[in-house]
Write an enzyme that holds these catalytic residues in place. Structure first.
Site, PDB file in Angstrom:
ATOM      1  N   CYS A  40       0.743  -1.168  -0.202  1.00 43.59           N
ATOM      2  CA  CYS A  40      -0.101   0.115   0.102  1.00 43.59           C
ATOM      3  C   CYS A  40       0.767   1.190  -0.127  1.00 43.59           C
ATOM      4  O   CYS A  40       1.786   1.408   0.808  1.00 43.59           O
ATOM      5  CB  CYS A  40      -1.102   0.113   1.073  1.00 43.59           C
ATOM      6  SG  CYS A  40      -2.119   1.390   1.243  1.00 43.59           S
ATOM      7  N   SER A  41       0.712   2.133  -1.051  1.00 38.90           N
ATOM      8  CA  SER A  41       1.575   3.233  -1.082  1.00 38.90           C
ATOM      9  C   SER A  41       1.989   3.959  -0.052  1.00 38.90           C
ATOM     10  O   SER A  41       1.309   4.434   1.082  1.00 38.90           O
ATOM     11  CB  SER A  41       0.725   4.120  -2.047  1.00 38.90           C
ATOM     12  OG  SER A  41       0.301   3.591  -3.227  1.00 38.90           O
ATOM     13  N   GLN A  42       3.032   4.586  -0.056  1.00 39.83           N
ATOM     14  CA  GLN A  42       3.685   5.456   0.826  1.00 39.83           C
ATOM     15  C   GLN A  42       3.028   6.791   0.553  1.00 39.83           C
ATOM     16  O   GLN A  42       2.967   7.265  -0.428  1.00 39.83           O
ATOM     17  CB  GLN A  42       5.271   5.630   0.527  1.00 39.83           C
ATOM     18  CG  GLN A  42       6.042   6.881   1.389  1.00 39.83           C
ATOM     19  CD  GLN A  42       7.507   6.644   1.170  1.00 39.83           C
ATOM     20  OE1 GLN A  42       8.219   5.608   0.456  1.00 39.83           O
ATOM     21  NE2 GLN A  42       8.065   7.559   1.763  1.00 39.83           N
TER      22      GLN A  42
END
Length: 199
Positions: A40-42
């Site tokens: 899950c994206s930064q």
């Protein structure tokens, strides 16, 4: 950071898009493993990408590499009212999970489709006003440019830089340096999540 992007990131709780054992990391500025080799994206990378993409109410958006559905939900928030978002995801197990996460977060009308390994994006659903990609390309993918409206733009990482590119292939903005997994080679490039900025 754009005020609208900041508001969207406050409104769409990242915790609901993480596995239960990883939800304690929701507030950290790091990519979080969600299984199947995806993350899950930064958040800081997502902020940069969405600011460069500049989605507006009423836009039609494509999210290439939907993963957990978090960025798909952020796009849906940003294009409301009147807009639409569809995500594509290459990992079958994540397609259903992303759909469930979006319903739980209050976005039941947002669609996540299985990615076709032989085609990049969703050409049958085109044109799109905005396309977001979270896997590194060797060059700006012509196949995605062809899926944009005349005034559309795509944000895609190319050789370590984030690029915002218009439908003619003109670079509108460049930011670096970011690390992503590469678009996979098949009959054509395949989209997947980025390790730093994966979905």
């Amino acid at each position: 950071m754009d005020d609208r992007v900041r508001a969207a990131m406050r409104a769409v709780d990242r915790r609901g898009f993480l596995p239960r054992g990883q939800r304690r990391l929701a507030g950290s500025d790091q990519a979080v493993l969600i299984g199947h080799g995806a993350t899950c994206s930064q958040p800081s990378t997502v902020e940069a990408m969405l600011t460069m993409l500049d989605p507006r109410p009423g836009d039609r958006c494509l999210d290439v590499g939907a993963g957990s559905g978090w960025t798909t939900a952020l796009l849906a928030h940003l294009v409301a009212p009147g807009g639409s978002v569809v995500g594509v995801e290459i990992e079958p197990a994540l397609v259903g999970w992303a759909r469930a996460n979006l319903v739980a977060a209050g976005y039941p009308d947002v669609r996540v489709a299985p990615a076709d390994p032989d085609r990049l994006g969703l050409p049958d659903d085109a044109p799109f006003d905005r396309i977001l990609v979270s896997a590194e390309a060797r060059a700006v993918p012509d196949e995605l440019l062809a899926q944009l409206t005349d005034e559309g733009r795509v944000v895609v990482p190319v050789r370590g830089d984030l690029l915002a590119v218009d439908a003619r292939g003109v670079i509108l903005e460049r930011r670096g340096t970011y690390s992503f997994v590469r678009l996979r080679d098949g009959a054509r490039d395949r989209a997947r999540r980025g390790r730093r900025s994966g979905r």
